[in-house]
Scaffold this motif. Structure first.
Motif, PDB file in Angstrom:
ATOM      1  N   ALA A 149       5.143  -4.108  -0.476  1.00  7.55           N
ATOM      2  CA  ALA A 149       3.872  -3.913   0.700  1.00  7.55           C
ATOM      3  C   ALA A 149       3.490  -5.846   1.322  1.00  7.55           C
ATOM      4  O   ALA A 149       2.859  -5.229   2.532  1.00  7.55           O
ATOM      5  CB  ALA A 149       3.025  -3.898  -0.636  1.00  7.55           C
ATOM      6  N   LEU A 150       3.556  -5.730   0.857  1.00  8.14           N
ATOM      7  CA  LEU A 150       2.847  -7.681   2.265  1.00  8.14           C
ATOM      8  C   LEU A 150       3.922  -7.793   3.447  1.00  8.14           C
ATOM      9  O   LEU A 150       3.595  -7.225   4.568  1.00  8.14           O
ATOM     10  CB  LEU A 150       3.242  -8.662   0.538  1.00  8.14           C
ATOM     11  CG  LEU A 150       3.332  -9.696   1.736  1.00  8.14           C
ATOM     12  CD1 LEU A 150       1.473 -10.589   2.256  1.00  8.14           C
ATOM     13  CD2 LEU A 150       3.754 -11.614   1.504  1.00  8.14           C
ATOM     14  N   PHE A 151       5.106  -7.649   2.966  1.00  5.84           N
ATOM     15  CA  PHE A 151       6.090  -7.422   4.534  1.00  5.84           C
ATOM     16  C   PHE A 151       6.364  -6.454   5.589  1.00  5.84           C
ATOM     17  O   PHE A 151       6.548  -6.333   6.443  1.00  5.84           O
ATOM     18  CB  PHE A 151       7.453  -8.080   3.689  1.00  5.84           C
ATOM     19  CG  PHE A 151       8.060  -9.349   3.675  1.00  5.84           C
ATOM     20  CD1 PHE A 151       7.056 -10.381   3.996  1.00  5.84           C
ATOM     21  CD2 PHE A 151       8.836  -9.246   2.146  1.00  5.84           C
ATOM     22  CE1 PHE A 151       6.912 -11.502   3.207  1.00  5.84           C
ATOM     23  CE2 PHE A 151       9.315 -10.821   1.852  1.00  5.84           C
ATOM     24  CZ  PHE A 151       8.120 -11.396   2.591  1.00  5.84           C
ATOM     25  N   LEU A 166      -1.548 -11.712  -4.051  1.00 12.37           N
ATOM     26  CA  LEU A 166      -0.230 -11.303  -4.226  1.00 12.37           C
ATOM     27  C   LEU A 166      -0.028 -11.945  -4.934  1.00 12.37           C
ATOM     28  O   LEU A 166       0.834 -11.106  -6.206  1.00 12.37           O
ATOM     29  CB  LEU A 166       0.048 -11.858  -2.791  1.00 12.37           C
ATOM     30  CG  LEU A 166       1.645 -11.863  -3.207  1.00 12.37           C
ATOM     31  CD1 LEU A 166       2.108  -9.937  -2.245  1.00 12.37           C
ATOM     32  CD2 LEU A 166       2.491 -12.962  -1.883  1.00 12.37           C
ATOM     33  N   VAL A 167      -0.234 -12.912  -5.738  1.00 13.58           N
ATOM     34  CA  VAL A 167      -0.544 -13.101  -7.227  1.00 13.58           C
ATOM     35  C   VAL A 167      -0.195 -12.497  -7.911  1.00 13.58           C
ATOM     36  O   VAL A 167      -0.282 -12.331  -9.337  1.00 13.58           O
ATOM     37  CB  VAL A 167      -0.349 -14.944  -6.951  1.00 13.58           C
ATOM     38  CG1 VAL A 167      -0.472 -15.122  -8.065  1.00 13.58           C
ATOM     39  CG2 VAL A 167      -0.363 -15.532  -5.939  1.00 13.58           C
ATOM     40  N   SER A 168      -1.969 -12.154  -8.032  1.00  8.97           N
ATOM     41  CA  SER A 168      -2.694 -11.375  -9.341  1.00  8.97           C
ATOM     42  C   SER A 168      -1.269 -10.461  -9.602  1.00  8.97           C
ATOM     43  O   SER A 168      -1.095  -9.939 -10.529  1.00  8.97           O
ATOM     44  CB  SER A 168      -3.764 -10.590  -8.911  1.00  8.97           C
ATOM     45  OG  SER A 168      -4.215 -10.117 -10.191  1.00  8.97           O
ATOM     46  N   LYS A 204      -3.900   1.678  -2.136  1.00  7.54           N
ATOM     47  CA  LYS A 204      -5.303   0.867  -1.811  1.00  7.54           C
ATOM     48  C   LYS A 204      -3.897  -0.728  -1.714  1.00  7.54           C
ATOM     49  O   LYS A 204      -4.485  -1.871  -1.231  1.00  7.54           O
ATOM     50  CB  LYS A 204      -5.568   0.782  -3.120  1.00  7.54           C
ATOM     51  CG  LYS A 204      -6.621   1.102  -2.936  1.00  7.54           C
ATOM     52  CD  LYS A 204      -7.993   1.732  -1.926  1.00  7.54           C
ATOM     53  CE  LYS A 204      -9.223   2.869  -2.204  1.00  7.54           C
ATOM     54  NZ  LYS A 204      -9.522   2.214  -0.953  1.00  7.54           N
ATOM     55  N   ILE A 205      -2.267  -0.462  -2.674  1.00  3.59           N
ATOM     56  CA  ILE A 205      -2.154  -2.129  -2.790  1.00  3.59           C
ATOM     57  C   ILE A 205      -1.737  -2.290  -1.190  1.00  3.59           C
ATOM     58  O   ILE A 205      -1.747  -3.748  -0.165  1.00  3.59           O
ATOM     59  CB  ILE A 205      -1.221  -1.919  -3.808  1.00  3.59           C
ATOM     60  CG1 ILE A 205      -1.823  -2.168  -5.382  1.00  3.59           C
ATOM     61  CG2 ILE A 205       0.405  -3.305  -3.562  1.00  3.59           C
ATOM     62  CD1 ILE A 205      -0.654  -1.496  -6.288  1.00  3.59           C
ATOM     63  N   TYR A 206      -0.719  -1.116  -0.401  1.00  2.29           N
ATOM     64  CA  TYR A 206      -0.240  -1.423   0.661  1.00  2.29           C
ATOM     65  C   TYR A 206      -1.928  -2.181   1.885  1.00  2.29           C
ATOM     66  O   TYR A 206      -1.735  -2.894   2.619  1.00  2.29           O
ATOM     67  CB  TYR A 206      -0.284  -0.283   1.544  1.00  2.29           C
ATOM     68  CG  TYR A 206       1.141  -0.036   0.956  1.00  2.29           C
ATOM     69  CD1 TYR A 206       2.223  -0.670   1.740  1.00  2.29           C
ATOM     70  CD2 TYR A 206       1.987   0.816  -0.190  1.00  2.29           C
ATOM     71  CE1 TYR A 206       3.855  -0.193   1.935  1.00  2.29           C
ATOM     72  CE2 TYR A 206       3.315   1.094  -0.446  1.00  2.29           C
ATOM     73  CZ  TYR A 206       4.415   0.422   0.562  1.00  2.29           C
ATOM     74  OH  TYR A 206       5.484   0.282   0.384  1.00  2.29           O
ATOM     75  N   ASN A 207      -3.109  -1.301   1.428  1.00  4.32           N
ATOM     76  CA  ASN A 207      -4.350  -1.868   2.518  1.00  4.32           C
ATOM     77  C   ASN A 207      -4.015  -3.109   2.430  1.00  4.32           C
ATOM     78  O   ASN A 207      -5.305  -3.464   3.315  1.00  4.32           O
ATOM     79  CB  ASN A 207      -5.772  -0.373   2.232  1.00  4.32           C
ATOM     80  CG  ASN A 207      -4.616   0.974   2.604  1.00  4.32           C
ATOM     81  OD1 ASN A 207      -3.970   0.908   3.670  1.00  4.32           O
ATOM     82  ND2 ASN A 207      -6.150   1.588   2.095  1.00  4.32           N
TER      83      ASN A 207
END
Length: 224
Positions: free
Chosen positions: A90-92, A76-78, A217-220
């Motif tokens: 994407a996280l939430f 997430l930070v990256s 990919k980011i969502y995954n």
């Protein structure tokens, strides 16, 4: 104060900026729980509302009273450095069911005022669990987060769906750091966000990136 979404789910009434500052500090310092309070980065009693929330969605972990990022937290930070606050969407979306339900409802309706949206979300929630109810304070907090990440906007008391903020951020990132030829972006290897979504184009030492693949990919990354 803690907002209750369901009997077993809580959400602190706080802006995304506060959560972002908390995660940024943890990434650099691996602080103790007391240090987070002293820095004004934590609220609530005991372990703290923000810590409990981020533990629940597996972004941080606490060992020997020290808070550190999980693998998902480090990812997430990256991505936060490249995509700004949109990565929190994407996280939430993947890890907070009520946030996903809210965004999905507004995406379907396209627009609505607070009362109509609140009713529509709870109507959908009741289909899943007849006893579940999202109160107005919690709903307002989730709306604000969705606005902060760029998924929705509010104009004259009406909320509008703006589209996928991750998709927009990925396109803007590659537009800034690469060259667009036709419908494709080409970037240097150090600007590739997701290796699996890039193909080297010789002899130019550039990589052709697939933005759709990158967004997926980011969502995954945040699927539990």
């Amino acid at each position: 104060m803690v907002i209750t979404l369901q009997r077993s789910v809580t959400f602190p009434p706080i802006r995304l900026r506060r959560i972002d500052e908390y995660i940024h500090y943890v990434a650099k310092n691996a602080p103790t729980l007391e240090e987070l309070r002293e820095r004004g980065l934590e609220i609530g009693r005991g372990r703290g509302d923000i810590t409990r929330l981020l533990e629940r969605i597996q972004v941080v972990e606490v060992n020997n009273n020290r808070v550190s990022l999980t693998s998902a937290g480090r990812q997430l930070v990256s991505l936060r450095e490249a995509l700004s606050l949109s990565v929190y969407h994407a996280l939430f979306f993947q890890r907070l069911f009520h946030y996903k339900l809210l965004v999905g409802t507004l995406a379907e309706l396209r627009e609505g005022d607070f009362e109509n949206l609140h009713g529509a979300v709870n109507e959908r929630l009741s289909r899943i669990s007849p006893t579940a109810w999202l109160n107005k304070v919690a709903f307002k907090t989730l709306l604000q987060i969705a606005e902060d990440v760029g998924a929705i906007e509010k104009r004259n008391g009406i909320y509008y769906y703006r589209g996928d903020p991750v998709e927009k951020a990925v396109s803007e990132y590659y537009e800034k750091h690469g060259v667009k030829i036709g419908s494709n972006y080409y970037v240097a290897v150090d600007k590739v966000l997701v290796e699996e979504c890039a193909k080297e184009e010789k002899p130019h030492n550039l990589y052709k990136v697939d933005t759709g693949c990158t967004v997926t990919k980011i969502y995954n990354l945040f699927v539990i």
